[in-house]
Design an enzyme around this catalytic site. Structure first.
Site, PDB file in Angstrom:
ATOM      1  CG  ASN A  10      -1.778  -1.237   1.310  1.00  0.00           C
ATOM      2  OD1 ASN A  10      -2.208  -1.752   0.278  1.00  0.00           O
ATOM      3  ND2 ASN A  10      -2.040  -1.722   2.506  1.00  0.00           N
ATOM      4  CD  GLN A  36       2.763   3.822   3.016  1.00  0.00           C
ATOM      5  OE1 GLN A  36       2.616   4.475   1.987  1.00  0.00           O
ATOM      6  NE2 GLN A  36       3.954   3.527   3.523  1.00  0.00           N
ATOM      7  CD  GLU A  37      -4.153   1.613   8.883  1.00  0.00           C
ATOM      8  OE1 GLU A  37      -3.598   0.872   9.731  1.00  0.00           O
ATOM      9  OE2 GLU A  37      -5.375   1.635   8.680  1.00  0.00           O
ATOM     10  CG  HIS A  80       0.571  -6.078   3.623  1.00  0.00           C
ATOM     11  ND1 HIS A  80       0.011  -6.114   4.876  1.00  0.00           N
ATOM     12  CD2 HIS A  80       0.722  -4.762   3.306  1.00  0.00           C
ATOM     13  CE1 HIS A  80      -0.190  -4.862   5.300  1.00  0.00           C
ATOM     14  NE2 HIS A  80       0.239  -4.025   4.376  1.00  0.00           N
ATOM     15  CG  HIS A 138       4.482  -2.192   5.230  1.00  0.00           C
ATOM     16  ND1 HIS A 138       4.488  -0.824   5.405  1.00  0.00           N
ATOM     17  CD2 HIS A 138       3.182  -2.565   5.222  1.00  0.00           C
ATOM     18  CE1 HIS A 138       3.246  -0.385   5.507  1.00  0.00           C
ATOM     19  NE2 HIS A 138       2.421  -1.424   5.386  1.00  0.00           N
TER      20      HIS A 138
HETATM   21  P1  5GP Z   1      -0.506  -0.666   5.858  1.00  0.00           P
HETATM   22  O1  5GP Z   1      -1.966  -0.379   6.000  1.00  0.00           O
HETATM   23  O2  5GP Z   1       0.350   0.517   6.238  1.00  0.00           O
HETATM   24  O3  5GP Z   1      -0.146  -1.249   4.529  1.00  0.00           O
HETATM   25  O4  5GP Z   1      -0.226  -1.834   6.868  1.00  0.00           O
HETATM   26  C1  5GP Z   1       0.360  -1.658   8.127  1.00  0.00           C
HETATM   27  C2  5GP Z   1       0.342  -3.001   8.785  1.00  0.00           C
HETATM   28  O5  5GP Z   1       1.197  -2.939   9.906  1.00  0.00           O
HETATM   29  C3  5GP Z   1      -1.047  -3.411   9.300  1.00  0.00           C
HETATM   30  O6  5GP Z   1      -1.416  -4.640   8.701  1.00  0.00           O
HETATM   31  C4  5GP Z   1      -0.859  -3.515  10.801  1.00  0.00           C
HETATM   32  O7  5GP Z   1      -1.562  -4.609  11.367  1.00  0.00           O
HETATM   33  C5  5GP Z   1       0.650  -3.697  10.938  1.00  0.00           C
HETATM   34  N1  5GP Z   1       1.175  -3.154  12.162  1.00  0.00           N
HETATM   35  C6  5GP Z   1       1.001  -1.891  12.637  1.00  0.00           C
HETATM   36  N2  5GP Z   1       1.650  -1.726  13.799  1.00  0.00           N
HETATM   37  C7  5GP Z   1       2.251  -2.907  14.064  1.00  0.00           C
HETATM   38  C8  5GP Z   1       3.077  -3.358  15.149  1.00  0.00           C
HETATM   39  O8  5GP Z   1       3.394  -2.635  16.105  1.00  0.00           O
HETATM   40  N3  5GP Z   1       3.532  -4.633  15.075  1.00  0.00           N
HETATM   41  C9  5GP Z   1       3.226  -5.455  14.024  1.00  0.00           C
HETATM   42  N4  5GP Z   1       3.733  -6.705  14.063  1.00  0.00           N
HETATM   43  N5  5GP Z   1       2.444  -5.063  13.000  1.00  0.00           N
HETATM   44  C10 5GP Z   1       1.959  -3.807  13.028  1.00  0.00           C
END
Ligand code: 5GP
Length: 138
Positions: free
Chosen positions: A87, A94-95, A102, A100
Site C-alpha cells: 500500500n 498505507q498506515e 504484505h 512494507h
Molecule cells: P498498511 O496499511 O500501512 O499497509 O499496513 C500496516 C500493517 O502494519 C497493518 O497490517 C498492521 O496490522 C501492521 N502493524 C502496525 N503496527 C504494528 C506493530 O506494532 N507490530 C506489528 N507486528 N504489525 C503492526
C-alpha cells in the site's frame, strides 16, 4: 536516513514481535493484525516511506526476501494461496509510512473477496488516452 518508525523500533527489538527473517538490509515479522495466520510484513531496514522513495537496489533486496519467504510462509501455515501487496500513501490504505510488503496467506475457505473491477474502458479512445498518459511519464 535516521527517521524512526514503528517498524524501525521493531527491527531494533524495542517492540515485541514475531520475527520471521533478517538479513543485512531486510527484516520480516508477523503482522500484528493478520488477515490470516502467517500474514507477514517484509521491510527494508532503511525506513523509506514508499515505492517512490526506495532506490531500485534496495527494493530489489526487499523483493528477493519476499520471493524467498513466500513459499515458506505458504507451507508453514498450509495455505492454499498467497496475496502479495504494497500500500502506497493513505489513499491506497498505507498506515505505516515505512515501506512494507504484505505476504498474506489465503485459504480456499477464507471467502475474502477481491476488489471489484470497474467497467471495461469500452471505447478504444479512453484506454488509448490513459495508456498514452502513463507512457509519457516513462
Ligand atoms: P498498511 O496499511 O500501512 O499497509 O499496513 C500496516 C500493517 O502494519 C497493518 O497490517 C498492521 O496490522 C501492521 N502493524 C502496525 N503496527 C504494528 C506493530 O506494532 N507490530 C506489528 N507486528 N504489525 C503492526
Amino acid at each position: 536516513m535516521s527517521k524512526q518508525t514503528i517498524f524501525t523500533k521493531i527491527i531494533a527489538g524495542d517492540i515485541p514481535h514475531h520475527k520471521i527473517y533478517e538479513d543485512e538490509s531486510t527484516f520480516a515479522f508477523l503482522d500484528a493484525e493478520p488477515v490470516n495466520p502467517g500474514h507477514t510484513l517484509v521491510v527494508p531496514k532503511e525506513p523509506y516511506q514508499n515505492i517512490y522513495e526506495i532506490p531500485q537496489d534496495d527494493f530489489t533486496k526487499v523483493m528477493e526476501t519476499v520471493h524467498r519467504l513466500a513459499p515458506k510462509i505458504k507451507d508453514g501455515v498450509s495455505a492454499d494461496g498467497i496475496n502479495i501487496g504494497i500500500n502506497n500513501e493513505p489513499a491506497a490504505g498505507q498506515e505505516v509510512m515505512h515501506l512494507h510488503v504484505h505476504i498474506m496467506p489465503r485459504f480456499d475457505s477464507d471467502s475474502f473477496s477481491h476488489w471489484q473491477g470497474q467497467d471495461d474502458y469500452h471505447d478504444d479512445v479512453r484506454g488509448k488516452e490513459i495508456a498514452e498518459n502513463i507512457r509519457e511519464e516513462l
